[in-house]
Design a protein around this motif. Structure first.
Motif, mmCIF file in Angstrom:
data_model
loop_
_atom_site.group_PDB
_atom_site.id
_atom_site.type_symbol
_atom_site.label_atom_id
_atom_site.label_comp_id
_atom_site.label_asym_id
_atom_site.label_seq_id
_atom_site.Cartn_x
_atom_site.Cartn_y
_atom_site.Cartn_z
ATOM 1 N N UNK A 67 26.164 27.946 48.068
ATOM 2 C CA UNK A 67 26.583 29.282 48.458
ATOM 3 C C UNK A 67 27.948 29.172 49.117
ATOM 4 N N UNK A 68 28.858 30.015 48.733
ATOM 5 C CA UNK A 68 30.183 29.975 49.325
ATOM 6 C C UNK A 68 30.139 30.700 50.664
ATOM 7 N N UNK A 69 30.315 29.966 51.744
ATOM 8 C CA UNK A 69 30.235 30.522 53.084
ATOM 9 C C UNK A 69 31.569 30.969 53.645
ATOM 10 N N UNK A 70 32.649 30.828 52.869
ATOM 11 C CA UNK A 70 33.959 31.223 53.384
ATOM 12 C C UNK A 70 34.054 32.731 53.518
ATOM 13 N N UNK A 71 34.737 33.196 54.559
ATOM 14 C CA UNK A 71 34.961 34.640 54.654
ATOM 15 C C UNK A 71 35.866 35.091 53.517
ATOM 16 N N UNK A 72 35.743 36.342 53.132
ATOM 17 C CA UNK A 72 36.544 36.891 52.038
ATOM 18 C C UNK A 72 37.167 38.208 52.467
ATOM 19 N N UNK A 84 38.808 37.758 47.877
ATOM 20 C CA UNK A 84 39.636 36.549 47.921
ATOM 21 C C UNK A 84 39.226 35.709 49.118
ATOM 22 N N UNK A 85 39.050 34.394 48.919
ATOM 23 C CA UNK A 85 38.633 33.542 50.030
ATOM 24 C C UNK A 85 39.700 33.458 51.110
ATOM 25 N N UNK A 86 39.243 33.491 52.338
ATOM 26 C CA UNK A 86 40.103 33.343 53.513
ATOM 27 C C UNK A 86 39.781 32.005 54.158
ATOM 28 N N UNK A 87 40.650 31.496 55.008
ATOM 29 C CA UNK A 87 40.337 30.239 55.698
ATOM 30 C C UNK A 87 39.069 30.369 56.541
ATOM 31 N N UNK A 88 38.317 29.283 56.642
ATOM 32 C CA UNK A 88 37.139 29.278 57.509
ATOM 33 C C UNK A 88 37.545 29.732 58.900
ATOM 34 N N UNK A 89 36.706 30.519 59.532
ATOM 35 C CA UNK A 89 36.976 31.008 60.878
ATOM 36 C C UNK A 89 37.728 32.331 60.900
ATOM 37 N N UNK A 90 38.238 32.796 59.746
ATOM 38 C CA UNK A 90 38.927 34.078 59.676
ATOM 39 C C UNK A 90 37.924 35.220 59.726
ATOM 40 N N UNK A 91 38.414 36.394 60.087
ATOM 41 C CA UNK A 91 37.575 37.599 60.059
ATOM 42 C C UNK A 91 37.637 38.175 58.658
ATOM 43 N N UNK A 92 36.562 38.107 57.928
ATOM 44 C CA UNK A 92 36.527 38.628 56.575
ATOM 45 C C UNK A 92 35.892 40.003 56.513
ATOM 46 N N UNK A 93 35.958 40.599 55.336
ATOM 47 C CA UNK A 93 35.302 41.884 55.103
ATOM 48 C C UNK A 93 33.795 41.654 55.030
ATOM 49 N N UNK A 94 32.995 42.622 55.476
ATOM 50 C CA UNK A 94 31.536 42.451 55.366
ATOM 51 C C UNK A 94 31.125 42.273 53.911
ATOM 52 N N UNK A 95 30.184 41.380 53.670
ATOM 53 C CA UNK A 95 29.677 41.120 52.313
ATOM 54 C C UNK A 95 28.407 41.918 52.093
ATOM 55 N N UNK A 96 28.102 42.164 50.842
ATOM 56 C CA UNK A 96 26.837 42.791 50.495
ATOM 57 C C UNK A 96 25.735 41.760 50.720
ATOM 58 N N UNK A 97 24.602 42.176 51.257
ATOM 59 C CA UNK A 97 23.514 41.207 51.409
ATOM 60 C C UNK A 97 23.067 40.709 50.040
ATOM 61 N N UNK A 98 22.782 39.419 49.955
ATOM 62 C CA UNK A 98 22.393 38.802 48.682
ATOM 63 C C UNK A 98 20.891 38.884 48.471
#
Length: 200
Positions: free
Chosen positions: A56-61, A66-80
């Motif tokens: 599972x790709x755990x990187x924020x997006x 688009x993947x962001x660096x680990x530790x970045x604030x990403x957009x909320x993802x849809x629950x899988x």
């Protein structure tokens, strides 16, 4: 023998497989993304895994996946792994498309593809590819958009005579075949809705 990834792979399966530089499948082109996951010894990629050990790709997006660096604030993802009916899937995916979030719509459609009865799976796979084509268009990757939209149109072809769930199969296929379609922005009144748009 290693356990195979469930059909569909991780949430970003089609988004990351198309090269932004040349529009071809990444496995065929040889280009490398700067943010690609580093390789482990033996050439195998280092991958995030869930509690069951599945990749599972755990990187924020960002909002377009688009993947962001680990530790970045990403957009909320849809629950899988959410179980939805066909109608619920189409409603939720359309709301996300209308909000300019085609990557997230892809995740909803992919959930249905993985859980739908066998006879429906090709439909949901093609609709997920449609959403990913729109994701590439929104990212400005016209070649990648064209690749995925063509796949979606081909995958929807068997459903055109009797479209399930009221899906606008003919409209989506006709629009995806237009040369200017990959350059569109999302959301746009020009982009066909999953169940068509009202006239007027």
């Amino acid at each position: 023998m290693t356990e195979r990834e469930p059909e569909g792979g991780e949430a970003a399966c089609w988004v990351s497989e198309v090269c932004a530089e040349c529009g071809r499948l990444r496995a065929e082109c040889g280009h490398r993304e700067d943010d690609e996951v580093p390789r482990r010894v033996g050439g195998r990629p280092g991958r995030d895994r869930d509690a069951q050990g599945r990749a599972r790709n755990g990187r924020p997006r960002d909002g377009l996946g688009r993947p962001l660096p680990y530790g970045s604030q990403g957009a909320p993802r849809q629950p899988e792994g959410v179980l939805r009916t066909g109608g619920e899937t189409l409603r939720e995916a359309q709301q996300l498309l209308d909000a300019g979030r085609p990557f997230h719509a892809h995740e909803v459609l992919e959930d249905r593809w993985k859980t739908a009865p066998e006879a429906e799976r090709a439909l949901w796979r093609a609709l997920a590819q449609y959403a990913v084509g729109l994701t590439h268009a929104a990212r400005g990757n016209a070649k990648g958009a064209a690749t995925l939209l063509a796949r979606a149109a081909e995958g929807l072809a068997p459903f055109e005579a009797e479209p399930p769930f009221g899906v606008d199969v003919a409209g989506i296929r006709r629009w995806a075949a237009r040369p200017e379609a990959p350059g569109t922005t999302v959301p746009s009144a020009d982009v066909p809705a999953l169940r068509g748009r009202p006239e007027g």
